[in-house]
Structures are given as C-alpha cells and as structure tokens.
Design a protein around this motif. Sequence first.
Motif, PDB file in Angstrom:
ATOM      1  N   ALA A  36      31.731  48.720  38.308  1.00 20.47           N
ATOM      2  CA  ALA A  36      30.643  47.760  38.359  1.00 20.47           C
ATOM      3  C   ALA A  36      30.959  46.741  37.399  1.00 20.47           C
ATOM      4  CB  ALA A  36      29.499  48.943  37.701  1.00 20.47           C
ATOM      5  N   ALA A  37      31.760  46.867  36.256  1.00 25.80           N
ATOM      6  CA  ALA A  37      31.915  45.881  35.262  1.00 25.80           C
ATOM      7  C   ALA A  37      32.801  44.652  35.952  1.00 25.80           C
ATOM      8  CB  ALA A  37      32.813  46.609  34.000  1.00 25.80           C
ATOM      9  N   VAL A  38      33.501  44.963  37.117  1.00 31.12           N
ATOM     10  CA  VAL A  38      34.270  44.270  37.952  1.00 31.12           C
ATOM     11  C   VAL A  38      33.473  43.498  38.761  1.00 31.12           C
ATOM     12  CG1 VAL A  38      36.168  43.477  39.674  1.00 31.12           C
ATOM     13  CG2 VAL A  38      36.652  45.189  37.583  1.00 31.12           C
ATOM     14  N   LYS A  39      32.871  44.242  39.719  1.00 29.45           N
ATOM     15  CA  LYS A  39      31.946  43.729  40.752  1.00 29.45           C
ATOM     16  C   LYS A  39      30.911  42.604  40.106  1.00 29.45           C
ATOM     17  CE  LYS A  39      30.230  46.688  43.352  1.00 29.45           C
ATOM     18  NZ  LYS A  39      29.496  47.953  44.275  1.00 29.45           N
ATOM     19  N   ALA A  40      30.268  42.836  38.865  1.00 34.17           N
ATOM     20  CA  ALA A  40      29.425  42.064  38.231  1.00 34.17           C
ATOM     21  C   ALA A  40      30.095  40.736  37.918  1.00 34.17           C
ATOM     22  CB  ALA A  40      29.050  42.633  36.968  1.00 34.17           C
ATOM     23  N   VAL A  72      45.470  46.475  48.597  1.00 29.09           N
ATOM     24  CA  VAL A  72      44.166  46.561  47.832  1.00 29.09           C
ATOM     25  C   VAL A  72      44.247  46.973  47.024  1.00 29.09           C
ATOM     26  CG1 VAL A  72      42.044  47.743  48.600  1.00 29.09           C
ATOM     27  CG2 VAL A  72      43.138  46.628  50.314  1.00 29.09           C
ATOM     28  N   GLN A  73      44.955  48.082  46.409  1.00 26.55           N
ATOM     29  CA  GLN A  73      44.875  48.881  45.016  1.00 26.55           C
ATOM     30  C   GLN A  73      45.613  47.838  44.127  1.00 26.55           C
ATOM     31  OE1 GLN A  73      43.326  51.877  44.344  1.00 26.55           O
ATOM     32  NE2 GLN A  73      42.491  51.418  46.527  1.00 26.55           N
ATOM     33  N   ARG A  74      46.646  47.279  44.410  1.00 30.18           N
ATOM     34  CA  ARG A  74      47.216  46.398  43.454  1.00 30.18           C
ATOM     35  C   ARG A  74      46.116  45.028  42.949  1.00 30.18           C
ATOM     36  NH1 ARG A  74      51.591  43.829  45.156  1.00 30.18           N
ATOM     37  NH2 ARG A  74      51.849  44.746  47.276  1.00 30.18           N
ATOM     38  N   SER A  75      45.335  44.736  44.078  1.00 29.31           N
ATOM     39  CA  SER A  75      44.479  43.549  44.125  1.00 29.31           C
ATOM     40  C   SER A  75      43.304  44.304  43.093  1.00 29.31           C
ATOM     41  CB  SER A  75      43.937  43.516  45.216  1.00 29.31           C
ATOM     42  OG  SER A  75      45.052  42.783  46.211  1.00 29.31           O
ATOM     43  N   ILE A  76      42.980  45.437  43.461  1.00 28.27           N
ATOM     44  CA  ILE A  76      41.829  46.015  42.292  1.00 28.27           C
ATOM     45  C   ILE A  76      42.373  45.936  41.046  1.00 28.27           C
ATOM     46  CG2 ILE A  76      40.222  47.958  41.968  1.00 28.27           C
ATOM     47  CD1 ILE A  76      40.172  48.414  44.885  1.00 28.27           C
ATOM     48  N   GLN A  77      43.690  46.423  40.840  1.00 29.51           N
ATOM     49  CA  GLN A  77      44.207  46.519  39.359  1.00 29.51           C
ATOM     50  C   GLN A  77      44.227  45.553  38.807  1.00 29.51           C
ATOM     51  OE1 GLN A  77      44.357  49.552  37.562  1.00 29.51           O
ATOM     52  NE2 GLN A  77      43.720  50.345  39.323  1.00 29.51           N
ATOM     53  N   GLU A  78      44.613  44.276  39.394  1.00 29.91           N
ATOM     54  CA  GLU A  78      44.693  43.056  38.778  1.00 29.91           C
ATOM     55  C   GLU A  78      43.189  42.576  38.529  1.00 29.91           C
ATOM     56  OE1 GLU A  78      46.524  39.464  37.719  1.00 29.91           O
ATOM     57  OE2 GLU A  78      47.171  41.490  38.072  1.00 29.91           O
ATOM     58  N   ILE A 125      40.679  44.306  37.436  1.00 30.09           N
ATOM     59  CA  ILE A 125      40.121  45.314  36.382  1.00 30.09           C
ATOM     60  C   ILE A 125      40.945  44.618  35.146  1.00 30.09           C
ATOM     61  CG2 ILE A 125      40.682  47.318  35.402  1.00 30.09           C
ATOM     62  CD1 ILE A 125      40.403  48.599  38.052  1.00 30.09           C
ATOM     63  N   TYR A 126      42.395  44.363  35.113  1.00 28.42           N
ATOM     64  CA  TYR A 126      43.020  43.554  34.238  1.00 28.42           C
ATOM     65  C   TYR A 126      42.208  42.445  33.746  1.00 28.42           C
ATOM     66  CZ  TYR A 126      46.203  40.135  32.673  1.00 28.42           C
ATOM     67  OH  TYR A 126      46.812  38.890  32.065  1.00 28.42           O
ATOM     68  N   GLN A 127      42.082  41.660  34.582  1.00 25.75           N
ATOM     69  CA  GLN A 127      41.441  40.137  34.174  1.00 25.75           C
ATOM     70  C   GLN A 127      40.226  40.280  33.788  1.00 25.75           C
ATOM     71  OE1 GLN A 127      42.541  36.665  36.684  1.00 25.75           O
ATOM     72  NE2 GLN A 127      44.457  37.740  37.271  1.00 25.75           N
ATOM     73  N   GLY A 128      39.330  40.971  34.311  1.00 23.87           N
ATOM     74  CA  GLY A 128      37.990  41.635  33.654  1.00 23.87           C
ATOM     75  C   GLY A 128      38.145  42.209  32.711  1.00 23.87           C
TER      76      GLY A 128
END
Length: 329
Positions: free
Chosen positions: A167-171, A115-121, A123-126
Amino acid sequence: MKIGYPCVNEAMDCSAANTFRLASYADERLVAAVTANLACLRRMLAWNVAQGLLFFRMGSGIVPFGSHPINTFPWQTHFAADFQVIGDYIKANNLRVSFHPDQFVVLNSPSVDIVQRSIQELIYQGSMLDLMGLDGTAKLQIHVGGLYGDRELALSRFAAVHATLPAAVKARVVVENDDRLFPLRDCLRLHAETGVPILFDNFHHECLNHGEPMAEALRLAAATWHPTADGVPMMDYSSQALGERKGKHADDLVDDQFRRFLQEFHGLDMDLMLEIKNKEASALRAVTILRELGLSVPAPNIPSPPLSLPPDPNAPPKVRRAKKAVSSE
C-alpha cells in the motif's frame, strides 16, 4: 507551479550517485558512498531553494545496491536521522521531490523474476521517501513497460501486478505516457482500472498520441490526480532536439517554445520537471519565465550556497551515470 530538473546539478562539484562495483561490495564502502550522496543531495536542495527551483527528481542510486540481495546492511536505521533531516528541510521549504526508477523496473514483464526485482526496487526507493517523512505527494514515476506482442495482455499484466504492490508503494506510483508504445490513451485505461495517476509527458505525447490536442491531454492527465492524496499533478517537459532522431530531447530550453506551451494550461496548475540536457541552466531560465508571467513565487531573498567547496581528500569522485540503453521491445 514549480519547476525542477532531474538528479544532477551539472555545475556542482559533488554527486549524489557515488557507487562502486558489485564485486567490491563491502559495508564500509556502502556507508562512505551513502554519506557522500546524502551530503551532496542536501547541498543541491539548498542551492535549488535559493534559486526558487522547488521541484527535484532525486537520483535512484543514493543507496548503492539498495534493492540488491547483497545489501544486508541496515542502512535504513543507520541513516535514519540523515534522511529525516533532509525530509524536514524539504517540508520546511515547500519542496516537491520524486524518483524515476531505472528502465529495468518493468511491472508488466512476463518474467516473474523481473517483476519481483522491479517491486523490490520500488519498495527501496519508496522507503527513502518514507524515511524522509514525506507524504504520498512524493512520487515514484514509472512507465507501463513492454508491449511483448500483445497490448491488451501487457496492460492487464500491469494492472494485475499493480494490485499486489504494498500500500505504501501503491500510494506513490504514477505512470508516464511514453513515446513509442503506450500513449496517453493506454495510461487513461490503466487509471480507470487501477486508479494510478498519470504523469504527463508533453514531448512523448507529441511523438505518440491519438489526436488529443495538448490542452485537452493536459487536463485529462491532471484529472487522474487526487488533490490531497496525490497533490498538484506532476509532468515532464521537453522538446525535440533539432536535426536529431525523433524523440531525442533538446540540449537547451527554447524560451519562446516554452512560453507558447505555457499558454496551453489556461489556469491549470502542474509542477514541471524539465527533461532537458543542461538541467539546472534551463531550469533557471524556465523559473524566470514563470515569474514574468506571474505563475511562480518570487525569488527568495536568501544567500545562494556555493556550487563548489574546498576539496575533501576523502570524498569519492563525482560520478557521471551512463546513458540508459534504449529497449527494443
């Protein structure tokens, strides 16, 4: 209505996915790869605009190891001007772009590490979309994830992790119905709980559904998109490859079948990403069909950039991404 294809222009002599082995990581290799990738991306976008292909899914590997701990190079500042130039071009030409993170992005995994690696990915792409100065209509497309033996728990885990996203990713995150585990009905449940828009996949819906007619399914998915915050709804389009296993994408656009599918819209506007093997070749035919039906803007009167340039002896070789493994979950 815009037509697009994903990641790779098969006829072009460059790749926006140049990379190298993790074991040979070096800042110099990273800079060389990203420089080549951004240059090729800019060429692909210019070629697409000249053809009237105004929707493009960018490849996740523009920055090799972009979310990996080994990558501590300040690529965001080093390449800030390059990303801004691409973003300005996208906005000036009314392009729509997106990313579709790889299958290792699984927000509902029971593994905290995954999950944490998924979130970081994400964040990177966003962050690449942020560097381009693009608003929330540029999306990050993901699947619900794995079933792990308990549908209710799998859905609730997705919702819980989604709530923790920056928030920037969730959007930017949208969820796609898939062809084996989580159909449209499950995605609608997640939308009701989290607000996540649904990127509808017609072929997946044909493979897995609860009896919703295609026209109804299109409208249910489109209604989950906010007209300004999310923009025109995106969807994936494909069809079954003849004589192959159920769920295998076709190699080529079937023109008559595509024309019949367009009748399901009844005035609904969506941007269509063609998940068809021959990519830009099918996309060119699809946009021609849209123009014939008055569903797309006329071809622009601008020169088409060349697909090939004189060879650069310092350029990395074109990379063909390996086929994704099919999860057994």
